[in-house]
Design a protein around this motif. Structure first.
Motif, short mmCIF file in Angstrom:
data_model
loop_
_atom_site.label_atom_id
_atom_site.label_comp_id
_atom_site.label_asym_id
_atom_site.label_seq_id
_atom_site.Cartn_x
_atom_site.Cartn_y
_atom_site.Cartn_z
N TYR A 272 -11.22 -3.67 -7.39
CA TYR A 272 -9.88 -3.52 -7.95
C TYR A 272 -9.65 -4.54 -9.06
O TYR A 272 -9.14 -4.21 -10.14
N LEU A 273 -10.04 -5.78 -8.82
CA LEU A 273 -9.87 -6.81 -9.84
C LEU A 273 -10.64 -6.45 -11.11
O LEU A 273 -10.13 -6.62 -12.23
N ASN A 274 -11.85 -5.95 -10.94
CA ASN A 274 -12.66 -5.57 -12.11
C ASN A 274 -12.05 -4.36 -12.82
O ASN A 274 -12.06 -4.30 -14.06
N ASP A 275 -11.52 -3.40 -12.04
CA ASP A 275 -10.91 -2.22 -12.65
C ASP A 275 -9.71 -2.60 -13.51
O ASP A 275 -9.53 -2.07 -14.62
N VAL A 276 -8.88 -3.50 -13.00
CA VAL A 276 -7.71 -3.94 -13.77
C VAL A 276 -8.15 -4.66 -15.04
O VAL A 276 -7.61 -4.42 -16.14
N ALA A 277 -9.13 -5.55 -14.91
CA ALA A 277 -9.59 -6.31 -16.08
C ALA A 277 -10.22 -5.38 -17.12
O ALA A 277 -10.00 -5.53 -18.33
N THR A 278 -11.00 -4.39 -16.67
CA THR A 278 -11.63 -3.44 -17.60
C THR A 278 -10.58 -2.58 -18.29
O THR A 278 -10.64 -2.36 -19.50
N ALA A 279 -9.60 -2.09 -17.49
CA ALA A 279 -8.53 -1.27 -18.07
C ALA A 279 -7.74 -2.08 -19.11
O ALA A 279 -7.37 -1.56 -20.18
N ARG A 280 -7.48 -3.35 -18.79
CA ARG A 280 -6.75 -4.21 -19.72
C ARG A 280 -7.49 -4.32 -21.05
O ARG A 280 -6.89 -4.19 -22.13
N THR A 281 -8.80 -4.53 -20.99
CA THR A 281 -9.59 -4.64 -22.21
C THR A 281 -9.57 -3.35 -23.02
O THR A 281 -9.40 -3.37 -24.24
N LEU A 282 -9.74 -2.21 -22.32
CA LEU A 282 -9.73 -0.92 -23.00
C LEU A 282 -8.40 -0.69 -23.72
O LEU A 282 -8.35 -0.30 -24.89
N MET A 283 -7.29 -0.93 -22.99
CA MET A 283 -5.97 -0.64 -23.55
C MET A 283 -5.64 -1.57 -24.72
O MET A 283 -5.07 -1.13 -25.73
N LEU A 284 -5.98 -2.83 -24.61
CA LEU A 284 -5.71 -3.76 -25.71
C LEU A 284 -6.53 -3.41 -26.94
O LEU A 284 -6.07 -3.57 -28.08
N ASP A 285 -7.75 -2.90 -26.72
CA ASP A 285 -8.57 -2.45 -27.86
C ASP A 285 -7.92 -1.25 -28.55
O ASP A 285 -7.97 -1.12 -29.78
N TRP A 286 -7.31 -0.35 -27.77
CA TRP A 286 -6.66 0.82 -28.36
C TRP A 286 -5.49 0.41 -29.26
O TRP A 286 -5.17 1.13 -30.22
#
Length: 503
Positions: free
Chosen positions: A442-456
């Motif tokens: 879960y921690l990794n999923d949140v961190a990965t999603a955060r990176t993806l969204m900020l890149d967008w």
């Protein structure tokens, strides 16, 4: 009785023309014209033969009728070997030529009950290939369908049947063909597919099988058994992902690749260096070929879906972010499917299967004790995880990810070796590792999603509000989970282990 050894390969209908143009095929001897084969499979109303893993069929081939009895095949990596008995069919079954006593007695006892269950109808082209004077292989191209009641399933297959030579010759030929034609090994026979159609058994993503290793195996023999299980998970989910939109197929395919990479790392001391180096790299590259489809699915299902802007924010706040994620996800899925249909994906599966079959014990590995080997490797995995577990409060997202990878490798090792230490203590320990891995996931999923969204946001500034809302919405749960998982892992990585000697 004869023993049939064949390599079965799934063949896309639009690839048949390319196969016929392959130099090896054009140079092969064509054995007559294509024939239409009509096969009827029989069983009792309770499917007693299917349960006993016996197949009984009649085949109409032109004006000729044949009766065939086959027993269960040992199929791995598309390669199968099974006993079969074939003879002319004259309006009633005759099992007297079946020289396996138990099989014959069962068939004779059930003869009065058997009835048609399903049919397979296909056109078969047959060619004889002789790559060398010592090798003879029949190549059959089958196109048609399976019929069970109102159900219908297409057939498009290539079968390579060994007449003279070794199983490795089948893999060598298939590998050469796969350089130009997308071929995929498959372990599902026409009979198995017919029964699934008759029973209405839906296709489903293939999960990892439970380990069946036992203490009498050498480390290499245990590796081979576990690798074949992983190979089947890889194969079946690849075939499923090509025809189904369910993202779980790609997920389980990636799981298979991760487990196989962990398996090779775990058994490295018992494997040739060339095998380890080649397949560690190929499996890593194959997983990378699938892109970020899983990350987008997780963002949509596990990060976006639970978030609720109401009542302080409008319900439609997250809609632009959701629509953008779906569009990016769909593009990634299309690219992943294209990679799976590429010829080199089938080549990799064929090559891996061939190399596993080729492995052999030397005197040292054959004499090694598997239980002792398992303890040493599990201790090493636990020690590696402990090194990555620094002071809890200083673990940043990247360190948490590395720790998650270490725990995942420990979990896979425990699952691989579980039959050797099947105790209540190990079951509880494994449950703790799985829970810690879930929390770290879960921690990794949140961190990965955060990176993806900020890149967008660099290209789509209107996504700023929903992106920052979503990150803030998960912040408290992220913090709570992080505190909890640090305590969970500290307990797992200190103290006694349930696989120590004397247990």
């Amino acid at each position: 009785m004869s023993t049939e050894t064949e390599l079965k390969l799934a063949l896309a209908p639009d690839a048949i023309r390319a196969l016929r143009r392959h130099p090896l095929v054009t140079a092969a001897e064509k054995l007559g014209n294509a024939q239409t084969l009509v096969n009827t499979y029989f069983d009792t109303p309770a499917l007693a033969l299917h349960k006993a893993r016996i197949a009984v069929r009649t085949r109409k081939q032109g004006a000729t009728w044949l009766q065939t009895v086959k027993c269960a095949a040992n199929a791995v990596g598309g390669l199968s070997s099974r006993p079969e008995w074939e003879q002319p069919y004259r309006d009633e079954f005759d099992f007297s030529s079946v020289d396996a006593t138990a099989v014959r007695q069962r068939l004779e006892a059930l003869a009065g009950q058997i009835q048609p269950v399903f049919t397979t109808t296909f056109k078969r082209e047959t060619r004889r290939l002789t790559p060398s004077p010592e090798v003879e292989i029949l190549m059959m191209i089958d196109q048609g369908h399976i019929q069970a009641g109102d159900g219908r399933d297409p057939i498009s297959e290539l079968e390579l049947e060994l007449v003279r030579g070794s199983a490795q010759d089948l893999f060598d030929l298939a590998g050469t063909l796969a350089e130009r034609v997308p071929l995929m090994p498959t372990d599902r026979s026409k009979a198995e597919r017919g029964y699934r159609l008759f029973l209405g058994t839906p296709d489903a993503p293939r999960q990892a099988a439970k380990s069946t290793v036992h203490p009498r195996q050498s480390p290499l023999d245990a590796f081979r058994a576990l690798a074949f299980d992983g190979l089947q998970q890889w194969q079946e989910n690849t075939l499923g992902a090509l025809v189904h939109d369910d993202p779980e197929y790609v997920h389980q395919l990636r799981v298979a690749l991760r487990r196989l990479r962990s398996l090779i790392r775990l058994f490295r001391p018992a494997l040739p260096d060339s095998f380890v180096e080649r397949w560690s790299e190929v499996l890593r590259d194959t997983a990378a070929d699938l892109g970020d489809t899983r990350n987008f699915d997780v963002l949509l299902d596990d990060i976006l879906a639970p978030a609720d802007p109401a009542p302080l924010m409008p319900d439609e706040l997250l809609t632009p972010l959701r629509e953008h994620a779906i569009a990016v996800r769909d593009t990634a899925r299309k690219a992943a499917r294209a990679r799976l249909t590429h010829a080199d994906h089938g080549q990799r599966i064929l090559g891996f299967s061939a190399d596993i079959h080729r492995l052999s014990n030397d005197a040292l590995t054959a004499a090694a004790d598997l239980t002792t080997f398992a303890r040493l490797q599990l201790n090493a995995l636990r020690k590696r995880a402990r090194k990555r577990f620094a002071s809890g409060d200083s673990l940043d997202p990247e360190q948490l990810h590395e720790l998650r990878v270490s725990l995942k490798q420990l979990r896979y090792g425990l699952e691989f070796f579980r039959p050797l230490f099947d105790t209540k203590a190990l079951k509880q320990y494994l449950g703790g590792v799985r829970q810690a891995q879930t929390d770290l996931g879960y921690l990794n999923d949140v961190a990965t999603a955060r990176t993806l969204m900020l890149d967008w946001l660099d290209h789509t500034p209107p996504l700023s509000a929903p992106t920052h809302f979503l990150i803030g919405w998960h912040a408290q749960q992220y913090a709570r989970t992080r505190r909890r998982v640090v305590l969970e892992i500290e307990t797992l990585l200190t103290g006694k282990t349930p696989w120590r000697a004397g247990r």
